[in-house]
Design an enzyme around this catalytic site. Structure first.
Site, mmCIF file in Angstrom:
data_model
loop_
_atom_site.group_PDB
_atom_site.id
_atom_site.type_symbol
_atom_site.label_atom_id
_atom_site.label_comp_id
_atom_site.label_asym_id
_atom_site.label_seq_id
_atom_site.Cartn_x
_atom_site.Cartn_y
_atom_site.Cartn_z
ATOM 1 C CD GLN A 26 -9.432 25.813 -4.041
ATOM 2 O OE1 GLN A 26 -8.526 25.124 -4.498
ATOM 3 N NE2 GLN A 26 -9.248 27.073 -3.690
ATOM 4 C CE LYS A 64 -7.667 24.251 2.792
ATOM 5 N NZ LYS A 64 -7.733 25.712 2.666
ATOM 6 C CG ASP A 122 -6.843 26.697 -1.377
ATOM 7 O OD1 ASP A 122 -7.026 27.864 -1.749
ATOM 8 O OD2 ASP A 122 -7.509 26.147 -0.475
ATOM 9 C CG ASP A 174 -9.826 34.155 -2.555
ATOM 10 O OD1 ASP A 174 -10.770 34.853 -2.964
ATOM 11 O OD2 ASP A 174 -9.856 32.907 -2.587
ATOM 12 C CD GLU A 225 -14.642 29.996 8.321
ATOM 13 O OE1 GLU A 225 -15.172 28.985 8.809
ATOM 14 O OE2 GLU A 225 -13.843 29.956 7.387
ATOM 15 C CG ASP A 285 -9.630 29.733 2.651
ATOM 16 O OD1 ASP A 285 -8.750 29.059 2.081
ATOM 17 O OD2 ASP A 285 -10.571 30.272 2.052
HETATM 18 N N1 LIG Z 1 -8.400 23.653 10.412
HETATM 19 C C1 LIG Z 1 -9.707 23.812 10.426
HETATM 20 N N2 LIG Z 1 -10.395 23.578 11.554
HETATM 21 C C2 LIG Z 1 -11.744 23.720 11.574
HETATM 22 N N3 LIG Z 1 -12.484 24.055 10.516
HETATM 23 C C3 LIG Z 1 -11.839 24.298 9.371
HETATM 24 C C4 LIG Z 1 -10.429 24.197 9.253
HETATM 25 N N4 LIG Z 1 -10.063 24.503 7.998
HETATM 26 C C5 LIG Z 1 -11.193 24.784 7.347
HETATM 27 N N5 LIG Z 1 -12.266 24.657 8.163
HETATM 28 C C6 LIG Z 1 -13.678 24.867 7.801
HETATM 29 O O1 LIG Z 1 -13.854 24.439 6.475
HETATM 30 C C7 LIG Z 1 -14.302 25.502 5.672
HETATM 31 C C8 LIG Z 1 -13.655 25.416 4.308
HETATM 32 O O2 LIG Z 1 -12.260 25.562 4.415
HETATM 33 P P1 LIG Z 1 -11.474 26.579 3.485
HETATM 34 O O3 LIG Z 1 -12.089 27.906 3.610
HETATM 35 O O4 LIG Z 1 -10.040 26.412 3.797
HETATM 36 O O5 LIG Z 1 -11.804 25.949 2.069
HETATM 37 P P2 LIG Z 1 -11.935 26.607 0.634
HETATM 38 O O6 LIG Z 1 -12.189 25.475 -0.274
HETATM 39 O O7 LIG Z 1 -10.793 27.495 0.365
HETATM 40 O O8 LIG Z 1 -13.276 27.468 0.778
HETATM 41 P P3 LIG Z 1 -13.700 28.785 -0.010
HETATM 42 O O9 LIG Z 1 -13.815 28.423 -1.446
HETATM 43 O O10 LIG Z 1 -14.998 29.161 0.615
HETATM 44 O O11 LIG Z 1 -12.603 29.786 0.192
HETATM 45 C C9 LIG Z 1 -13.945 26.760 6.420
HETATM 46 O O12 LIG Z 1 -14.857 27.774 6.108
HETATM 47 C C10 LIG Z 1 -14.008 26.333 7.863
HETATM 48 O O13 LIG Z 1 -15.295 26.484 8.382
HETATM 49 MN MN LIG Z 2 -10.542 29.599 0.038
#
Ligand SMILES: Nc1ncnc2c1ncn2[C@@H]1O[C@H](COP(=O)(O)OP(=O)(O)OP(=O)(O)O)[C@@H](O)[C@H]1O
Ligand SMILES: [Mn+2]
Length: 347
Positions: free
Chosen positions: A139, A155, A174, A317, A322, A332
């Site tokens: 996203q 975000k 989100d 979800d 990690e 996430d």
């Molecule tokens: N605060 C943070 N510090 C370090 N790495 C982060 C942080 N937030 C997110 N990440 C990294 O970025 C990646 C993507 O973030 P996140 O999972 O929040 O996004 P998403 O768009 O919801 O992804 P998905 O569609 O896979 O659920 C995470 O898998 C993680 O490796």
């Molecule tokens: Mn996500």
């Protein structure tokens, strides 16, 4: 293995009994010295009436038990007020010992430190020096560069405060405030494995000058408002966030970037994301036993914490988890706070 577990269970039951009865004896006999006579009389009366009911072969009456518990609670409160300070003040040595005994590689913020407030403040107010698209996840996320080259993730907010989500439990984009509340809840629960998160409003229009070339290509102006849709798996030019008409800013959550090597794994409790198809964990009652043989024990316990945490934030979800140094992070958390209608549709 079966015998071993059986004896352990018996041992555990015996131990629970001993602890339960010792506590009762302590609370009813030792605490009485510090409880007012009337409180003690009530406690003793209830203790006796509970006993009578046991000998009759009945279960505890709910009222009697809760009344006795109330008296015990009262006794604890009274007793705690007259404790010597040495018993009330946390010994600073304890924290160091605790950290030594239970080192947690996933703990990303301290339990007590004034600097946490300073970090939250910096996330909210620090100047932005550059802004680009984040390729992490699926996203829209922006990477903001703050003072001293500190990179943070932004975000954006997609929904108004009173929006009621529809669809399945993982539908929609989100919710930035789910990330913020998750951080605070995790701190309250002492599950300090979420990033530090703060709410912030940024002006996309004012940030144009900091945006890199790639992001600029996804920053059109619509109805006189500066907007952005970014580059990511779910990013589309017709799903866009913009500066607000009234205040000229875009609200969002700023996530402190957790340092260190983060490794992503498929969650053993991942959904199939298909209405008709159940996952193994939904069909097999022995699934946990199966998984516990494959997973590192600490990770399994962390995942249980994560499941309780997800229940509280209503996040359905958590498809991946990690780790940092082999312990689970709570990353996430944007899909929390679903509507009642969504909760009923958990596939
Ligand atoms: N605060 C943070 N510090 C370090 N790495 C982060 C942080 N937030 C997110 N990440 C990294 O970025 C990646 C993507 O973030 P996140 O999972 O929040 O996004 P998403 O768009 O919801 O992804 P998905 O569609 O896979 O659920 C995470 O898998 C993680 O490796
Ligand atoms: Mn996500």
């Amino acid at each position: 293995m079966t015998n071993f577990s059986f004896y352990n269970l018996v041992l555990l039951l015996c131990l629970s009994f001993v602890i339960y009865y010792s506590l009762n004896i302590y609370l009813f006999n030792d605490l009485q010295a510090t409880v007012s006579k009337s409180d003690f009389r009530v406690a003793k009366h209830h203790a006796l009436s509970s006993k009578t009911e046991i000998t009759k072969g009945n279960s505890f009456s709910k009222n009697t038990t809760s009344n006795s518990l109330l008296s015990v609670q009262k006794a604890i409160v009274v007793k705690s007020k007259i404790l010597k300070p040495v018993f009330r003040n946390k010994n600073p040595k304890y924290i160091a010992i605790k950290q030594k005994l239970w080192p947690n590689a996933n703990i990303v913020f301290p339990s007590t430190d004034k600097l946490i407030g300073a970090v939250i403040n910096a996330l909210t107010t620090d100047s932005i020096y550059s802004m680009k698209n984040s390729r992490r996840g699926t996203q829209l996320k922006l990477v903001l560069e703050l003072t001293n080259s500190q990179l943070v993730l932004f975000k954006p907010s997609w929904y108004s405060r009173d929006e009621i989500m529809n669809g399945s439990v993982y539908s929609g984009k989100d919710r930035h405030n789910s990330e913020i509340v998750s951080f605070h809840l995790a701190a309250v629960l002492n599950l300090r494995y979420t990033p530090i998160v703060a709410g912030r409003r940024i002006s996309l229009r004012d940030s144009l000058k900091y945006a890199d070339a790639e992001l600029l290509q996804t920053m059109p102006v619509l109805n006189n408002l500066q907007c952005v849709y970014g580059v990511c798996h779910f990013c589309k030019s017709d799903e866009i966030v913009c500066d607000d008409k009234q205040n000229g800013t875009l609200e969002g959550a700023v996530l402190f970037t957790i340092p260190g090597k983060i490794i992503k794994y498929r969650s053993p409790w991942q959904r199939t994301y298909k209405e008709q198809l159940k996952a193994e964990w939904e069909k097999n009652d022995n699934y946990c036993a199966l998984i516990s043989k494959k997973l590192n024990f600490d990770v399994l316990l962390d995942l249980i914490d994560a499941a309780i945490f997800d229940f509280l934030i209503q996040n359905g979800d958590r498809h991946h988890y990690e780790t940092r140094e082999n312990r689970v992070l709570l990353l996430d958390n944007g899909k929390g706070f679903v509507s009642d209608a969504q909760l009923g549709r958990g596939y």
